[in-house]
Scaffold this motif. Sequence first.
Motif, PDB file in Angstrom:
ATOM      1  N   PHE A 206       0.842  -1.200   0.000  1.00  0.00           N
ATOM      2  CA  PHE A 206       0.000   0.000   0.000  1.00  0.00           C
ATOM      3  C   PHE A 206       0.877   1.249   0.000  1.00  0.00           C
ATOM      4  O   PHE A 206       0.624   2.205  -0.738  1.00  0.00           O
ATOM      5  CB  PHE A 206      -0.911  -0.016   1.231  1.00  0.00           C
ATOM      6  CG  PHE A 206      -1.900   1.121   1.268  1.00  0.00           C
ATOM      7  CD1 PHE A 206      -3.170   0.981   0.736  1.00  0.00           C
ATOM      8  CD2 PHE A 206      -1.567   2.333   1.848  1.00  0.00           C
ATOM      9  CE1 PHE A 206      -4.087   2.026   0.773  1.00  0.00           C
ATOM     10  CE2 PHE A 206      -2.466   3.389   1.888  1.00  0.00           C
ATOM     11  CZ  PHE A 206      -3.729   3.237   1.354  1.00  0.00           C
ATOM     12  N   GLY A 207       1.916   1.227   0.823  1.00  0.00           N
ATOM     13  CA  GLY A 207       2.838   2.359   0.842  1.00  0.00           C
ATOM     14  C   GLY A 207       3.601   2.507  -0.450  1.00  0.00           C
ATOM     15  O   GLY A 207       3.825   3.624  -0.943  1.00  0.00           O
ATOM     16  N   ARG A 208       4.022   1.391  -1.020  1.00  0.00           N
ATOM     17  CA  ARG A 208       4.730   1.431  -2.296  1.00  0.00           C
ATOM     18  C   ARG A 208       3.845   2.019  -3.393  1.00  0.00           C
ATOM     19  O   ARG A 208       4.310   2.786  -4.250  1.00  0.00           O
ATOM     20  CB  ARG A 208       5.178   0.020  -2.675  1.00  0.00           C
ATOM     21  CG  ARG A 208       6.303  -0.526  -1.799  1.00  0.00           C
ATOM     22  CD  ARG A 208       6.438  -2.027  -1.955  1.00  0.00           C
ATOM     23  NE  ARG A 208       7.695  -2.522  -1.426  1.00  0.00           N
ATOM     24  CZ  ARG A 208       7.964  -3.818  -1.230  1.00  0.00           C
ATOM     25  NH1 ARG A 208       7.037  -4.735  -1.513  1.00  0.00           N
ATOM     26  NH2 ARG A 208       9.138  -4.198  -0.759  1.00  0.00           N
ATOM     27  N   LEU A 209       2.579   1.644  -3.393  1.00  0.00           N
ATOM     28  CA  LEU A 209       1.645   2.187  -4.378  1.00  0.00           C
ATOM     29  C   LEU A 209       1.457   3.683  -4.198  1.00  0.00           C
ATOM     30  O   LEU A 209       1.349   4.436  -5.180  1.00  0.00           O
ATOM     31  CB  LEU A 209       0.294   1.467  -4.250  1.00  0.00           C
ATOM     32  CG  LEU A 209       0.231   0.080  -4.887  1.00  0.00           C
ATOM     33  CD1 LEU A 209      -0.871  -0.752  -4.245  1.00  0.00           C
ATOM     34  CD2 LEU A 209       0.020   0.183  -6.389  1.00  0.00           C
ATOM     35  N   THR A 210       1.433   4.114  -2.951  1.00  0.00           N
ATOM     36  CA  THR A 210       1.314   5.545  -2.682  1.00  0.00           C
ATOM     37  C   THR A 210       2.507   6.294  -3.248  1.00  0.00           C
ATOM     38  O   THR A 210       2.363   7.362  -3.852  1.00  0.00           O
ATOM     39  CB  THR A 210       1.194   5.794  -1.166  1.00  0.00           C
ATOM     40  OG1 THR A 210       0.023   5.130  -0.668  1.00  0.00           O
ATOM     41  CG2 THR A 210       1.105   7.280  -0.862  1.00  0.00           C
ATOM     42  N   VAL A 211       3.708   5.730  -3.066  1.00  0.00           N
ATOM     43  CA  VAL A 211       4.922   6.347  -3.620  1.00  0.00           C
ATOM     44  C   VAL A 211       4.814   6.443  -5.144  1.00  0.00           C
ATOM     45  O   VAL A 211       5.123   7.471  -5.746  1.00  0.00           O
ATOM     46  CB  VAL A 211       6.174   5.540  -3.221  1.00  0.00           C
ATOM     47  CG1 VAL A 211       7.405   6.069  -3.951  1.00  0.00           C
ATOM     48  CG2 VAL A 211       6.395   5.603  -1.707  1.00  0.00           C
ATOM     49  N   ALA A 212       4.368   5.363  -5.784  1.00  0.00           N
ATOM     50  CA  ALA A 212       4.266   5.345  -7.247  1.00  0.00           C
ATOM     51  C   ALA A 212       3.182   6.284  -7.760  1.00  0.00           C
ATOM     52  O   ALA A 212       3.355   6.973  -8.768  1.00  0.00           O
ATOM     53  CB  ALA A 212       3.995   3.923  -7.730  1.00  0.00           C
ATOM     54  N   CYS A 213       2.050   6.326  -7.049  1.00  0.00           N
ATOM     55  CA  CYS A 213       0.895   7.082  -7.526  1.00  0.00           C
ATOM     56  C   CYS A 213       1.039   8.577  -7.271  1.00  0.00           C
ATOM     57  O   CYS A 213       0.555   9.398  -8.057  1.00  0.00           O
ATOM     58  CB  CYS A 213      -0.370   6.557  -6.852  1.00  0.00           C
ATOM     59  SG  CYS A 213      -1.904   7.111  -7.616  1.00  0.00           S
ATOM     60  N   TYR A 214       1.693   8.918  -6.159  1.00  0.00           N
ATOM     61  CA  TYR A 214       1.820  10.328  -5.798  1.00  0.00           C
ATOM     62  C   TYR A 214       3.273  10.780  -5.857  1.00  0.00           C
ATOM     63  O   TYR A 214       3.743  11.543  -5.026  1.00  0.00           O
ATOM     64  CB  TYR A 214       1.226  10.574  -4.410  1.00  0.00           C
ATOM     65  CG  TYR A 214      -0.240  10.208  -4.345  1.00  0.00           C
ATOM     66  CD1 TYR A 214      -1.188  10.957  -5.034  1.00  0.00           C
ATOM     67  CD2 TYR A 214      -0.673   9.093  -3.632  1.00  0.00           C
ATOM     68  CE1 TYR A 214      -2.525  10.609  -5.008  1.00  0.00           C
ATOM     69  CE2 TYR A 214      -2.021   8.742  -3.592  1.00  0.00           C
ATOM     70  CZ  TYR A 214      -2.940   9.498  -4.283  1.00  0.00           C
ATOM     71  OH  TYR A 214      -4.262   9.155  -4.263  1.00  0.00           O
ATOM     72  N   ASP A 215       3.978  10.294  -6.858  1.00  0.00           N
ATOM     73  CA  ASP A 215       5.396  10.582  -7.014  1.00  0.00           C
ATOM     74  C   ASP A 215       5.638  12.064  -7.285  1.00  0.00           C
ATOM     75  O   ASP A 215       4.914  12.703  -8.047  1.00  0.00           O
ATOM     76  CB  ASP A 215       5.956   9.744  -8.178  1.00  0.00           C
ATOM     77  CG  ASP A 215       7.464   9.765  -8.226  1.00  0.00           C
ATOM     78  OD1 ASP A 215       8.087   9.844  -7.156  1.00  0.00           O
ATOM     79  OD2 ASP A 215       8.015   9.703  -9.332  1.00  0.00           O
ATOM     80  N   LYS A 216       6.676  12.601  -6.630  1.00  0.00           N
ATOM     81  CA  LYS A 216       7.098  13.993  -6.858  1.00  0.00           C
ATOM     82  C   LYS A 216       5.980  14.999  -6.633  1.00  0.00           C
ATOM     83  O   LYS A 216       5.912  16.040  -7.280  1.00  0.00           O
ATOM     84  CB  LYS A 216       7.650  14.152  -8.284  1.00  0.00           C
ATOM     85  CG  LYS A 216       8.778  13.204  -8.642  1.00  0.00           C
ATOM     86  CD  LYS A 216       9.975  13.371  -7.733  1.00  0.00           C
ATOM     87  CE  LYS A 216      11.112  12.447  -8.129  1.00  0.00           C
ATOM     88  NZ  LYS A 216      12.237  12.487  -7.204  1.00  0.00           N
ATOM     89  N   GLY A 217       5.071  14.672  -5.712  1.00  0.00           N
ATOM     90  CA  GLY A 217       4.013  15.619  -5.394  1.00  0.00           C
ATOM     91  C   GLY A 217       2.900  15.688  -6.417  1.00  0.00           C
ATOM     92  O   GLY A 217       2.051  16.582  -6.365  1.00  0.00           O
ATOM     93  N   GLU A 218       2.850  14.758  -7.358  1.00  0.00           N
ATOM     94  CA  GLU A 218       1.791  14.728  -8.366  1.00  0.00           C
ATOM     95  C   GLU A 218       0.707  13.727  -7.955  1.00  0.00           C
ATOM     96  O   GLU A 218       0.982  12.728  -7.308  1.00  0.00           O
ATOM     97  CB  GLU A 218       2.356  14.325  -9.737  1.00  0.00           C
ATOM     98  CG  GLU A 218       3.261  15.365 -10.366  1.00  0.00           C
ATOM     99  CD  GLU A 218       2.491  16.511 -10.989  1.00  0.00           C
ATOM    100  OE1 GLU A 218       1.242  16.538 -10.878  1.00  0.00           O
ATOM    101  OE2 GLU A 218       3.127  17.388 -11.585  1.00  0.00           O
ATOM    102  N   ASP A 219      -0.526  14.001  -8.361  1.00  0.00           N
ATOM    103  CA  ASP A 219      -1.653  13.124  -8.075  1.00  0.00           C
ATOM    104  C   ASP A 219      -1.847  12.178  -9.258  1.00  0.00           C
ATOM    105  O   ASP A 219      -2.577  12.471 -10.197  1.00  0.00           O
ATOM    106  CB  ASP A 219      -2.910  13.966  -7.829  1.00  0.00           C
ATOM    107  CG  ASP A 219      -4.133  13.122  -7.525  1.00  0.00           C
ATOM    108  OD1 ASP A 219      -4.024  11.884  -7.549  1.00  0.00           O
ATOM    109  OD2 ASP A 219      -5.211  13.695  -7.259  1.00  0.00           O
ATOM    110  N   GLY A 220      -1.183  11.024  -9.199  1.00  0.00           N
ATOM    111  CA  GLY A 220      -1.209  10.094 -10.318  1.00  0.00           C
ATOM    112  C   GLY A 220      -2.510   9.348 -10.478  1.00  0.00           C
ATOM    113  O   GLY A 220      -2.783   8.782 -11.542  1.00  0.00           O
TER     114      GLY A 220
END
Length: 489
Positions: free
Chosen positions: A454-468
């Motif tokens: 879940f945390g890894r997905l958060t990193v991937a989805c909200y990378d660099k402050g963007e809402d993926g």
Amino acid sequence: MASEGFDHSKNEIGQPAQSFPSLWGDTFISKNIDTHEVQVKYDESVAPLREEVREMLMAKESKTSTDKIALIDILERLGLSYHFEKEIDEQLELIFRESSASNFKTMEKYDLFNTSLLFRLFRQHGHIIPCGVFDRFMKDTDEDLKSDIKGLLSLYEATGVRIQGENVLEEAITFTTCHLNHLRSEIDPLLRERVSRALLRSIHREVPILVVRYYISIYEKESSSNELIVRFAKLNFNYLQSLYQKELFDLTRWWRDSNMSSKVPYVRDRIVESYVWGVGMNYEPQYSFARTAVAKAVQLIAVLDDTYDTYAPLEDLEIFTQVLQRRKHVPPFEDIVSLGLVTSTLFMLVSASYLIGSATQQHFEWLMSKPQIAVAMAQFCRYANDRATNERESNDGGENLTAVDCYMKQYGVSKEEAMNKFAQLAEDLWMSVNKEWVETVSVPRQFLKPILNFGRLTVACYDKGEDGYTYPERVMIKSQILALFVDPI
């Protein structure tokens, strides 16, 4: 919620309604796959390959410890490790016993690459190993160490499992990042690609299934690659992709049949992106029901989130605005942090991921007891999400107070300072998760993995402050969806 005759082109406070239609059209509903036929062909093709790889893994005389840990790392990156969970655990347990019996003195025979790899694998599999095994390397800063690209890369990736107070690994981050960046232009393109990706996001923070497709394309080009393993990995990925396509077919039909896009057109239509969370938390083939449950939960959370954040009833917004104007009240930041345990949605989605045959009431009760690993990860994800979605949820008009707003007002800091503080808090929480990962023994690791993922997905989805999630094209989520669910190898 809406009054009679409500104009969906505007929200209830008169602002233009922003639309977030699906990016995928009929992509995942145009073909219904016969998974039984796929399963039969797959089983016939991979059975002999699986046995040969198992023999490699369990060989006693022809394989050294370094050969085996390298093979384990390859199998995990290629998404094949679920075929050999018992064997991998046995091999790592044997090596760990040998190392710990000597107080890890036997690890002095390993070079930087293998020491770092073994350290990371031990911790990722729940073994407690001291960071002191790196002392001898950090004292040796000669040119040989600085030019050991593979060793530096392995050490950098090992820092991803560090916990608070491990100063030698904090130093290693700075040291390896500096030299990897300096040497990146001087190395061969294949290794340069691996270094660049690692510097963007270390392997421990990568979503496992997103690594698989990428690493197959890297591994098959390496001079040391094993042709049999490459063939196995490609067959395995294409098999998984077929299962995912079938699940997406069913999910897309479920969402369309609900007619939610017409009933609430302002809601982000992201059923495919929601499914990424299901796959990311449990990519293995046996977890189909859990993947679907997570995907449905994520999309329905988006319905609620968009309704309450952006399209709350006019009368409620008016009352809220009057209260703010009268009292100038901003919730204490500490209250926002506490609320984050709920609003991060971790407990809801991890519960959905537990909908597998081996889960019992005890496992759900453990999760609902708010174990520290889940609390720390929920807070980590809340900070990451708040940084990424602040701009969208601020709504320009200022009706919605975000966590960033509350921190700025309470501590009298700028938005940039608040964002940096959130990043720092998130980093500290990730290290807390790493600590709990190796120390939590009350439940099988199988039930800890969805929390970490879940945390890894958060990193991937909200990378660099963007809402993926909202804007998947901004952080390569769209291209990753194509690679995972559309394009075969």
